[in-house]
Design a protein around this motif. Structure first.
Motif, short mmCIF file in Angstrom:
data_model
loop_
_atom_site.label_atom_id
_atom_site.label_comp_id
_atom_site.label_asym_id
_atom_site.label_seq_id
_atom_site.Cartn_x
_atom_site.Cartn_y
_atom_site.Cartn_z
N MET A 166 18.81 0.19 34.36
CA MET A 166 20.24 0.06 33.99
C MET A 166 20.44 -1.15 33.07
SD MET A 166 21.65 2.64 35.28
CE MET A 166 23.37 2.33 35.22
N PHE A 167 19.81 -2.27 33.40
CA PHE A 167 19.91 -3.47 32.58
C PHE A 167 19.30 -3.21 31.19
CE2 PHE A 167 18.66 -7.81 31.29
CZ PHE A 167 19.92 -8.39 31.32
N GLY A 168 18.19 -2.48 31.16
CA GLY A 168 17.58 -2.13 29.88
C GLY A 168 18.48 -1.26 29.02
N ILE A 169 19.18 -0.33 29.67
CA ILE A 169 20.13 0.52 28.92
C ILE A 169 21.25 -0.33 28.34
CG2 ILE A 169 21.88 2.32 29.20
CD1 ILE A 169 19.95 3.63 31.25
N ILE A 170 21.77 -1.25 29.14
CA ILE A 170 22.87 -2.10 28.66
C ILE A 170 22.40 -2.98 27.50
CG2 ILE A 170 24.35 -4.04 29.30
CD1 ILE A 170 24.46 -2.75 32.14
N VAL A 171 21.26 -3.63 27.66
CA VAL A 171 20.75 -4.50 26.60
C VAL A 171 20.39 -3.68 25.36
CG1 VAL A 171 18.83 -6.04 25.97
CG2 VAL A 171 19.95 -6.29 28.19
N GLY A 172 19.75 -2.54 25.56
CA GLY A 172 19.37 -1.69 24.44
C GLY A 172 20.58 -1.17 23.67
N MET A 173 21.61 -0.75 24.40
CA MET A 173 22.82 -0.26 23.72
C MET A 173 23.53 -1.38 22.98
SD MET A 173 23.05 2.94 23.91
CE MET A 173 24.70 3.18 23.34
#
Length: 88
Positions: A61-68
């Motif tokens: 989830m953190f990766g999705i937020i940072v990636g987006m």
């Protein structure tokens, strides 16, 4: 218009299209790599503390937020560059 002129015109239009798309082509890969890296870090934490799958989910989830965030930031910057290029 001769055949060579048509071929040259086609090559120029393909070159322009590739030049327009090239800056955006790596953004999807960058997003995917960010999600995988944070997921993997979460997996390592889960393996160490035996909390599976808590940190894998949090990492993804953190990766999705940072990636987006990075994806949107890059698209905005590329849009600004394109707009300033068109104005000059």
């Amino acid at each position: 218009m001769s055949d060579e002129e048509k071929k040259e015109k086609i090559f120029q239009s393909v070159g322009r299209a590739i030049k327009e798309v090239a800056p955006y082509s790596g953004l999807g890969l960058q997003l995917a790599v960010t999600v995988v890296i944070f997921w993997f870090i979460g997996r390592l934490i889960d393996e160490h503390y035996g909390t599976s799958p808590l940190w894998m989910v949090i990492g993804a989830m953190f990766g999705i937020i940072v990636g987006m965030y990075n994806f949107i930031k890059a698209v905005i910057e590329l849009g600004k560059k394109r707009k300033s290029k068109n104005e000059s």
